[in-house]
Motif scaffolding. Structure first.
Motif, mmCIF file in Angstrom:
data_model
loop_
_atom_site.group_PDB
_atom_site.id
_atom_site.type_symbol
_atom_site.label_atom_id
_atom_site.label_comp_id
_atom_site.label_asym_id
_atom_site.label_seq_id
_atom_site.Cartn_x
_atom_site.Cartn_y
_atom_site.Cartn_z
ATOM 1 N N TYR A 56 -12.106 45.168 -87.744
ATOM 2 C CA TYR A 56 -12.702 44.945 -86.429
ATOM 3 C C TYR A 56 -14.224 45.035 -86.482
ATOM 4 O O TYR A 56 -14.911 44.448 -85.660
ATOM 5 N N GLY A 57 -14.741 45.788 -87.449
ATOM 6 C CA GLY A 57 -16.191 45.835 -87.625
ATOM 7 C C GLY A 57 -16.755 44.486 -88.009
ATOM 8 O O GLY A 57 -17.833 44.094 -87.545
ATOM 9 N N TYR A 58 -16.012 43.748 -88.833
ATOM 10 C CA TYR A 58 -16.441 42.389 -89.186
ATOM 11 C C TYR A 58 -16.337 41.480 -87.968
ATOM 12 O O TYR A 58 -17.236 40.683 -87.693
ATOM 13 N N LEU A 59 -15.243 41.623 -87.203
ATOM 14 C CA LEU A 59 -15.041 40.788 -86.015
ATOM 15 C C LEU A 59 -16.219 40.903 -85.051
ATOM 16 O O LEU A 59 -16.698 39.901 -84.517
ATOM 17 N N GLU A 60 -16.729 42.117 -84.825
ATOM 18 C CA GLU A 60 -17.764 42.302 -83.811
ATOM 19 C C GLU A 60 -19.126 41.765 -84.242
ATOM 20 O O GLU A 60 -20.046 41.686 -83.430
ATOM 21 N N LEU A 61 -19.257 41.351 -85.502
ATOM 22 C CA LEU A 61 -20.487 40.698 -85.954
ATOM 23 C C LEU A 61 -20.456 39.193 -85.712
ATOM 24 O O LEU A 61 -21.496 38.536 -85.718
ATOM 25 N N THR A 62 -19.272 38.655 -85.524
ATOM 26 C CA THR A 62 -19.096 37.207 -85.473
ATOM 27 C C THR A 62 -19.065 36.697 -84.036
ATOM 28 O O THR A 62 -18.841 37.472 -83.086
ATOM 29 N N ASN A 85 -19.632 30.575 -93.150
ATOM 30 C CA ASN A 85 -18.618 30.003 -94.049
ATOM 31 C C ASN A 85 -17.872 31.074 -94.843
ATOM 32 O O ASN A 85 -17.419 30.833 -95.967
ATOM 33 N N THR A 86 -17.749 32.254 -94.252
ATOM 34 C CA THR A 86 -16.929 33.300 -94.881
ATOM 35 C C THR A 86 -15.684 33.507 -94.027
ATOM 36 O O THR A 86 -15.626 33.119 -92.867
ATOM 37 N N GLN A 87 -14.686 34.124 -94.625
ATOM 38 C CA GLN A 87 -13.486 34.452 -93.873
ATOM 39 C C GLN A 87 -12.976 35.821 -94.299
ATOM 40 O O GLN A 87 -13.271 36.290 -95.400
ATOM 41 N N PHE A 88 -12.209 36.436 -93.405
ATOM 42 C CA PHE A 88 -11.775 37.807 -93.601
ATOM 43 C C PHE A 88 -10.289 37.876 -93.311
ATOM 44 O O PHE A 88 -9.853 37.533 -92.215
ATOM 45 N N HIS A 89 -9.499 38.270 -94.288
ATOM 46 C CA HIS A 89 -8.053 38.358 -94.114
ATOM 47 C C HIS A 89 -7.710 39.675 -93.428
ATOM 48 O O HIS A 89 -7.323 40.653 -94.059
ATOM 49 N N ALA A 90 -7.876 39.659 -92.109
ATOM 50 C CA ALA A 90 -7.752 40.890 -91.337
ATOM 51 C C ALA A 90 -6.363 41.518 -91.454
ATOM 52 O O ALA A 90 -6.226 42.727 -91.583
ATOM 53 N N LYS A 91 -5.322 40.694 -91.424
ATOM 54 C CA LYS A 91 -3.967 41.239 -91.444
ATOM 55 C C LYS A 91 -3.700 42.025 -92.719
ATOM 56 O O LYS A 91 -3.057 43.083 -92.695
ATOM 57 N N GLU A 92 -4.219 41.541 -93.824
ATOM 58 C CA GLU A 92 -3.997 42.236 -95.089
ATOM 59 C C GLU A 92 -4.676 43.602 -95.092
ATOM 60 O O GLU A 92 -4.162 44.569 -95.652
ATOM 61 N N ILE A 93 -5.849 43.680 -94.481
ATOM 62 C CA ILE A 93 -6.546 44.964 -94.383
ATOM 63 C C ILE A 93 -5.803 45.904 -93.445
ATOM 64 O O ILE A 93 -5.549 47.065 -93.746
ATOM 65 N N ILE A 94 -5.414 45.390 -92.267
ATOM 66 C CA ILE A 94 -4.794 46.251 -91.261
ATOM 67 C C ILE A 94 -3.416 46.725 -91.713
ATOM 68 O O ILE A 94 -2.973 47.800 -91.354
ATOM 69 N N LYS A 95 -2.734 45.939 -92.539
ATOM 70 C CA LYS A 95 -1.438 46.360 -93.076
ATOM 71 C C LYS A 95 -1.543 47.692 -93.797
ATOM 72 O O LYS A 95 -0.628 48.497 -93.806
ATOM 73 N N LYS A 96 -2.696 47.914 -94.415
ATOM 74 C CA LYS A 96 -2.911 49.134 -95.192
ATOM 75 C C LYS A 96 -3.322 50.316 -94.319
ATOM 76 O O LYS A 96 -3.519 51.417 -94.809
ATOM 77 N N ILE A 142 -22.954 40.838 -73.931
ATOM 78 C CA ILE A 142 -22.654 40.279 -75.252
ATOM 79 C C ILE A 142 -23.471 41.023 -76.307
ATOM 80 O O ILE A 142 -24.706 41.032 -76.255
ATOM 81 N N SER A 143 -22.775 41.638 -77.258
ATOM 82 C CA SER A 143 -23.445 42.515 -78.227
ATOM 83 C C SER A 143 -23.497 41.971 -79.646
ATOM 84 O O SER A 143 -24.192 42.531 -80.496
ATOM 85 N N SER A 144 -22.764 40.894 -79.932
ATOM 86 C CA SER A 144 -22.631 40.444 -81.321
ATOM 87 C C SER A 144 -23.968 40.043 -81.932
ATOM 88 O O SER A 144 -24.213 40.284 -83.125
ATOM 89 N N ILE A 145 -24.844 39.430 -81.133
ATOM 90 C CA ILE A 145 -26.130 38.972 -81.675
ATOM 91 C C ILE A 145 -26.986 40.162 -82.086
ATOM 92 O O ILE A 145 -27.676 40.135 -83.108
ATOM 93 N N ASP A 146 -26.924 41.244 -81.308
ATOM 94 C CA ASP A 146 -27.658 42.455 -81.676
ATOM 95 C C ASP A 146 -27.109 43.058 -82.962
ATOM 96 O O ASP A 146 -27.868 43.469 -83.854
ATOM 97 N N ASP A 200 -13.711 48.550 -78.529
ATOM 98 C CA ASP A 200 -13.961 49.608 -79.508
ATOM 99 C C ASP A 200 -13.474 49.138 -80.868
ATOM 100 O O ASP A 200 -12.280 48.942 -81.084
ATOM 101 N N LYS A 201 -14.414 48.973 -81.797
ATOM 102 C CA LYS A 201 -14.047 48.432 -83.105
ATOM 103 C C LYS A 201 -13.168 49.391 -83.906
ATOM 104 O O LYS A 201 -12.453 48.973 -84.823
#
Length: 566
Positions: free
Chosen positions: A278-284, A254-265, A317-321, A186-187
């Motif tokens: 987590y929404g970004y994670l489930e696309l990758t 070739n993108t990156q997401f600083h998840a910890k900085e977002i989740i800290k907030k 596997i749902s990421s491709i969808d 669950d994202k």
């Protein structure tokens, strides 16, 4: 009397199916006549993985996908027999061995006669874990499937378990059925969870998985690095101009997401920050590792060494969808996701080998549906009739005309997966006339090929396995719309101004991969005759030597290529 006749008909159908299975069992040429059932059966369902996509990456895969293609029984003409293919119907059809006209799951969501929207797995009676105000259950599924049959065949001496691990709740529940155990990521909470319909509490092994995979404590950055150099011929199928029509408008590669900085907030005042991470994670492709690791932990827990346990495990596997809807099937993201998946499948299979012997594991790889090109991309390539139609504009035109001709305001409530829903109270006195008016409007649209009222389609004589039959396969009383339409090829009626979708009866959407492999038993055959997704559950029931799903069609056949004399 009518109910009695229905029961008699059901018994006759089931008897015919059992007799047919007995015939196969007695056939000495059948490869499985003398083979014990697999200890572990892994069914990998790759959401939105059309056969066309498989063909595009086939020359460049080198790991798990290549192994299954080279060593398995490969069905080159497997069809999902749906007029409106989507996630929930596809997964349910694979699990039940029948179509939505029997299992009831016509779409991911639909409207009831009182206009209330229903999601396939919503059920507030059974709250989910780790999340408030949400409930899930299989109560909308109308028949039992192979997952239920497998569990029902369990004994105290030989326990049998069905699990489904997924990136979507509906994929997990539709494949787990009533008696299996679905688990999904669950994202919104960044964890695997399930429903109180299936568990009294989350099992300890799953809590360990969640703790291990916690994004905040274990990873600072999520990055999407390509599997190959982007200049490699492996990406030659990418249509780079398509980003103008993708929802984000630019690449995720070739993108990156600083998840910890977002989740800290993330606090109660702003919970969407965590959802964003987590929404970004489930696309990758990274989310696939989470799912495969969870599946591995499940196998270890329930198939300990020297046990007589056995398991049917769905890995969805749902990421491709998810990324495919945003970027389209010809994007770097979808094609690169498949190359990552190729490697992830090999890694997963190697982990399984350390738990269960190769010859005791049956692998299946398939999909719930494919996906056509984004209409604007098709148009840019020269398919001049390709078109996107905004759904709300179509609803407005229907309502304006009905108001003018019949004096009814807001008669059309919604369009979902080519099902047109009307407010039954408002149109009650003029229903036939209103539906004919709506039908005439839809018939004038160049992006629509066919239009039927529910009853016209239900009574329509069709040829077996025709497009019209696929639409009839998806009819279910009080769930289907008052009107159902078939879009023209390369056309799309959608909520979104960019991105892509499926929901058509054409090959890009319904032609799916289907591969089976078990060392020493199911291997190295190329099957070119037509087969259907409905055959998989019945074939699994035979191979695993358990009773079949509820609905056994008398003319249904087991998948070909599993007989020694073929």
């Amino acid at each position: 009397m009518q109910m009695f006749l229905k029961k008699i008909n059901h018994v006759l159908i089931q008897s015919a199916f059992l007799c047919r299975c007995l015939f196969f069992l007695l056939d000495t040429g059948h490869a499985f006549a003398q083979t014990k059932p697999a200890k572990l059966t892994v069914v990998m369902v790759i959401d939105q993985f059309g056969y066309r996509s498989l063909q595009r990456v086939k020359p460049y895969v080198t790991k798990g996908l290549k192994f299954l293609l080279d060593h398995g029984v490969v069905y080159h003409k497997a069809i999902m027999p749906h007029g409106l293919p989507t996630t929930a119907p596809g997964h349910t059809t694979l699990q039940t061995g029948t179509t939505p006209s029997n299992h009831g799951i016509i779409a991911n969501t639909w409207r009831l006669q009182n206009t209330k929207e229903v999601a396939v797995d919503d059920d507030q009676k059974y709250p989910t874990f780790l999340k408030n105000n949400e409930g899930r259950s299989p109560h909308n599924i109308m028949v039992k499937g192979i997952s239920d049959s497998f569990v029902r065949s369990s004994t105290s001496q030989s326990p049998k378990y069905t699990f489904s691990i997924s990136g979507k709740s509906r994929s997990a529940i539709c494949t787990a059925g009533f008696l299996g155990k679905p688990i999904w990521f669950d994202k919104d909470i960044g964890s695997f969870t399930s429903s109180s319909y299936y568990f009294k509490k989350l099992p300890a092994w799953l809590e360990k998985v969640n703790k291990k995979q916690d994004l905040y404590h274990n990873s600072n950055v999520i990055s999407w690095q390509p599997a190959f150099s982007l200049q490699d011929p492996a990406y030659s199928a990418v249509f780079t101009k398509g980003y103008a029509f993708s929802a984000p408008g630019a690449s995720f590669i070739n993108t990156q997401f600083h998840a910890k900085e977002i989740i800290k907030k993330t606090h109660a005042s702003n919970p969407k920050n965590k959802e964003k991470a987590y929404g970004y994670l489930e696309l990758t492709p990274h989310i696939n590792d989470y799912i495969f690791d969870c599946a591995t932990a499940c196998i270890k827990e329930y198939l300990p060494p020297k046990s007589k346990n056995s398991m049917l495990l769905w890995v969805c596997i749902s990421s491709i969808d998810k990324v495919g809807h945003l970027m389209g099937p010809d994007s770097y993201e979808v094609i690169d996701s498949l190359y990552h998946l190729d490697r992830q499948i090999e890694h997963f299979m190697r982990k399984i080998e350390k738990i269960v012997k190769k010859e005791d594991t049956l692998f299946v790889l398939t999909a719930d549906h494919g996906m056509a090109e984004i209409p604007e991309v098709a148009h840019q390539k020269g398919v001049l009739h390709a078109k996107r139609q905004q759904k709300q504009e179509l609803i407005k035109e229907l309502n304006d005309t009905i108001k003018k001709q019949h004096g009814i305001i807001d008669a059309c409530v919604d369009i979902q997966a080519a099902n047109v829903y009307f407010n039954q109270q408002k149109i009650q006195q003029k229903k036939a006339a209103v539906l004919q008016t709506a039908k005439k409007i839809l018939q004038t649209k160049e992006f629509i090929k066919n239009v039927w009222t529910y009853y016209e389609l239900a009574m329509l004589p069709v040829q077996e396995d025709s497009i019209e039959s696929f639409f009839k396969n998806q009819l279910f009383a009080n769930r289907s719309g008052d009107i159902i339409y078939q879009v023209a090829p390369n056309c799309l009626v959608d909520d979104h101004v960019k991105g892509g979708s499926h929901e058509t009866p054409y090959h890009d959407d319904v032609h799916i991969p289907l591969l089976l492999y078990q060392k020493g038993a199911v291997e190295q055959k190329q099957i070119t005759q037509n087969v259907f997704a409905t055959q998989l559950a019945h074939t699994l029931s035979y191979l695993l030597q358990v009773s079949g799903p509820d609905i056994g069609i008398a003319t249904e056949q087991l998948l070909p290529g599993l007989q020694g004399d073929e």
